[in-house]
Design an enzyme around this catalytic site. Structure first.
Site, PDB file in Angstrom:
ATOM      1  N   LYS A 210       0.869  -1.172   0.000  1.00  0.00           N
ATOM      2  CA  LYS A 210       0.000   0.000   0.000  1.00  0.00           C
ATOM      3  C   LYS A 210       0.910   1.227   0.000  1.00  0.00           C
ATOM      4  O   LYS A 210       1.451   1.619   1.038  1.00  0.00           O
ATOM      5  CB  LYS A 210      -0.871  -0.031   1.251  1.00  0.00           C
ATOM      6  CG  LYS A 210      -1.562   1.280   1.602  1.00  0.00           C
ATOM      7  CD  LYS A 210      -2.758   1.548   0.715  1.00  0.00           C
ATOM      8  CE  LYS A 210      -3.555   2.734   1.210  1.00  0.00           C
ATOM      9  NZ  LYS A 210      -2.822   3.999   1.229  1.00  0.00           N
ATOM     10  N   SER A 266       5.099   7.167  10.636  1.00  0.00           N
ATOM     11  CA  SER A 266       5.203   7.817  11.945  1.00  0.00           C
ATOM     12  C   SER A 266       5.180   6.809  13.089  1.00  0.00           C
ATOM     13  O   SER A 266       4.630   5.710  12.973  1.00  0.00           O
ATOM     14  CB  SER A 266       4.050   8.801  12.118  1.00  0.00           C
ATOM     15  OG  SER A 266       2.842   8.092  12.311  1.00  0.00           O
ATOM     16  N   GLU A 287       9.847   1.108  10.664  1.00  0.00           N
ATOM     17  CA  GLU A 287      10.854   2.159  10.502  1.00  0.00           C
ATOM     18  C   GLU A 287      10.119   3.463  10.744  1.00  0.00           C
ATOM     19  O   GLU A 287       9.371   3.925   9.891  1.00  0.00           O
ATOM     20  CB  GLU A 287      11.448   2.050   9.093  1.00  0.00           C
ATOM     21  CG  GLU A 287      12.831   2.609   9.006  1.00  0.00           C
ATOM     22  CD  GLU A 287      12.799   4.051   8.578  1.00  0.00           C
ATOM     23  OE1 GLU A 287      12.793   4.918   9.480  1.00  0.00           O
ATOM     24  OE2 GLU A 287      12.751   4.305   7.364  1.00  0.00           O
ATOM     25  N   LEU A 288      10.301   4.011  11.941  1.00  0.00           N
ATOM     26  CA  LEU A 288       9.417   5.089  12.412  1.00  0.00           C
ATOM     27  C   LEU A 288      10.152   6.427  12.500  1.00  0.00           C
ATOM     28  O   LEU A 288      11.196   6.600  11.904  1.00  0.00           O
ATOM     29  CB  LEU A 288       8.806   4.673  13.752  1.00  0.00           C
ATOM     30  CG  LEU A 288       8.153   3.270  13.739  1.00  0.00           C
ATOM     31  CD1 LEU A 288       7.658   2.875  15.122  1.00  0.00           C
ATOM     32  CD2 LEU A 288       7.005   3.208  12.725  1.00  0.00           C
ATOM     33  N   CYS A 321      13.329  10.786   7.426  1.00  0.00           N
ATOM     34  CA  CYS A 321      13.276  10.370   8.830  1.00  0.00           C
ATOM     35  C   CYS A 321      14.652  10.423   9.477  1.00  0.00           C
ATOM     36  O   CYS A 321      14.752  10.394  10.690  1.00  0.00           O
ATOM     37  CB  CYS A 321      12.673   8.983   8.949  1.00  0.00           C
ATOM     38  SG  CYS A 321      13.469   7.824   7.866  1.00  0.00           S
ATOM     39  N   GLU A 416       9.755  15.701  15.701  1.00  0.00           N
ATOM     40  CA  GLU A 416      10.430  15.781  14.410  1.00  0.00           C
ATOM     41  C   GLU A 416       9.722  16.845  13.560  1.00  0.00           C
ATOM     42  O   GLU A 416       8.502  16.812  13.407  1.00  0.00           O
ATOM     43  CB  GLU A 416      10.267  14.397  13.768  1.00  0.00           C
ATOM     44  CG  GLU A 416      11.035  14.130  12.545  1.00  0.00           C
ATOM     45  CD  GLU A 416      10.812  12.682  12.075  1.00  0.00           C
ATOM     46  OE1 GLU A 416       9.757  12.080  12.391  1.00  0.00           O
ATOM     47  OE2 GLU A 416      11.686  12.156  11.395  1.00  0.00           O
TER      48      GLU A 416
END
Ligand SMILES: *[C@@H]1O[C@H](CO)[C@@H](O)[C@H](O)[C@H]1NC(C)=O
Length: 512
Positions: A210, A266, A287-288, A321, A416
């Site tokens: 997706k 996120s 992977e945030l 990120c 962030e």
């Protein structure tokens, strides 16, 4: 949208050179993408480009102009379930292919990406806004994961364990996890997909992907190339959707037929998926978010540190990120670093990514601009000073900004920014810098500049992050493990470790 800024006269070229904002003829810059063979306005399931069960569609906009680039299917849970069934069916044969077969197919896919680099880069700039140099760079970087995992496919070794029992032989083999759900963001619309799909396919998994609703076209172009490469139908399935994104994520996280979920996005959404995935003990790669510190010590090469900060902070207009979010500068070099950084930032050209000479494109959305505004306004209200920029320009464009006199009470210290804002903090001692750097729930990337060998070891070991850049502002390579600690996520992508995320170990005990 920028009609008022569109000037056609030749005298304008003079003005443009003295102007940091390139808003001339934005729309005429955009190449014709519609109708070209890699520009697909349909989802991709079972090897075919398809529409949503509901037949609904949604439009995708150029973030620089607000103009509609194209439309894709508005899919929902039913479409997701269908794609999962397709991936489940194709897994039966795909998992039995040899690693050589998979490696050869991935290699072909890689070659096609490289051959179509320019078109892929154009699609990327159209939907994401980054300039063409950065887009071309992303295509090469994205393709490198496919090549890497084509090679790694053949290295999924097992073990034979010396047996403690005379009449037993102990073996370990590695097998694909199964059907994988993949959810990716808009900031690297190509590479965030290849990094996951390359590893998944190499391992023998099939996938339902997706892509972000902002950037589906880069993803769909990859599907067309996968078809051309001969990757069997049903191995890669790509469902597009905007309205039902949450429900689709939930379906992937809770479906018993999906064995693993890999998500980049996120921390807030990562937590929701983790909770939902608990219902099926879902294997997770997350992977945030990050809040990367960038430390410059007194003994550093300041010019190198400024260059590193420019790349680390402002790449993709600050929307990565691993972007440094807090620049911690030792007091002895603070003023020099700030001055040199501002000089460099002043040279940036903001505008449409297709315009030659533009270094920084728009932010992805109005919401992104709002967040940057909120962060800058908050810092200024608490005593930060604006050394450069600090203002919303127009539309999704925000001035590349340098803030001085930052302190830990400001939002940027804990959140962030995901925008073009370099926030400079001052520190005195090494221990203070490390403490500040680690004073966050995130732990993705961290950077520091120093020439002292002892300090380099001490600080690299003390930083609570998954990736450390020492005297360099970039840490991403297909051969290196990418990922975070603390609330920045789980697992590693790329590298030899990245393949393991898509493999299960099976122990076989044989009586002889
Ligand atoms: C894109 O931006 C980079 C700096 O971020 C710059 O070096 C490059 O020349 C720009 N590309 C184009 C085509 O102007």
């Amino acid at each position: 949208m920028f009609a008022s800024l569109r000037i056609e006269t030749t005298s304008f070229s003079k003005r443009i050179l003295s102007n940091r904002y390139y808003f001339r003829s934005m729309t005429t810059m955009t190449p014709q993408l519609k109708g070209t063979s890699l520009f697909k306005e349909a989802a991709f399931v079972n090897g075919k480009f398809v529409s949503a069960a509901s037949n609904e569609r949604f439009s995708v906009k150029d973030p620089a102009t607000g103009e509609i680039i194209g439309e894709v299917p508005e899919m929902g849970v039913e479409d997701c379930k269908n794609a999962i069934d397709v991936a489940t069916a194709s897994l039966k044969t795909w998992k039995k292919t040899t690693s050589k077969t998979r490696a050869d197919l991935l290699e072909k896919w890689y070659n096609l990406m490289m051959e179509n680099k320019e078109t892929l880069a154009q699609i990327l700039t159209a939907e994401n806004g980054k300039n063409m140099t950065e887009s071309r760079g992303e295509i090469v970087y994205g393709a490198s994961f496919i090549k890497w995992f084509a090679e790694e496919a053949r290295r999924a070794y097992g073990d034979i364990i010396p047996s403690p029992a005379e009449d037993r032989r102990l073996l370990v083999i590695q097998q694909p996890v199964g059907v994988v759900g993949i959810v990716t963001p808009w900031n690297f619309p190509n590479a965030m997909i290849t990094r996951k799909l390359g590893a998944a396919l190499a391992a023998g998994c099939t996938a339902v992907v997706k892509p972000a609703p902002e950037t589906p076209f880069s993803a769909l172009a990859l599907c067309e190339l996968a078809n051309q490469a001969g990757i069997p139908e049903g191995v890669i399935n790509m469902i597009t959707g905007q309205k039902h994104t949450k429900d689709i994520g939930k379906e992937m996280a809770t479906s018993e037929k999906v064995h693993k979920l890999s998500f980049t996005g996120s921390t807030a959404v990562g937590k929701i998926l983790m909770e939902q995935g608990a219902s099926t003990i879902k294997k997770l790669s997350l992977e945030l978010g990050g809040n990367a510190p960038f430390i410059v010590f007194d003994d550093a090469d300041i010019d190198a540190a400024v260059e590193g900060a420019i790349g680390s902070k402002f790449r993709n207009t600050g929307q990565t990120c691993v972007c440094s979010n807090r620049l911690l500068i030792q007091s002895g070099v603070y003023d020099e670093f700030a001055k040199k950084l501002v000089e460099r930032v002043k040279k940036f050209k903001v505008g449409h990514g297709f315009e030659d000479g533009v270094t920084h494109g728009p932010l992805i959305s109005e919401a992104a601009v709002e967040k940057v505004k909120r962060h800058v306004d908050d810092a200024v209200s608490k005593g930060a000073t604006v050394a450069q920029g600090g203002k919303h320009i127009k539309g999704n464009f925000y001035e590349p900004t340098v803030l001085l006199n930052m302190d830990t009470s400001m939002i940027i210290s804990s959140e962030e920014t995901f925008g073009p804002v370099a926030a400079l903090y001052k520190f005195e001692k090494e221990e203070e810098a490390v403490e500040l750097a680690n004073d966050t729930p995130f732990g993705l990337a961290g950077y520091f500049y120093s020439k002292d060998m002892g300090r380099i070891w001490r600080v690299a070991e003390a930083m609570e992050v998954g990736m450390v850049g020492v005297n360099c502002g970039s840490v991403s390579f297909e051969a290196a493990p990418f990922g975070g600690i603390k609330q920045s996520g789980l697992g590693r992508e790329g590298s030899k470790y990245g393949l393991e995320e898509y493999l299960e170990r099976k122990f076989i005990c044989m009586a002889i």
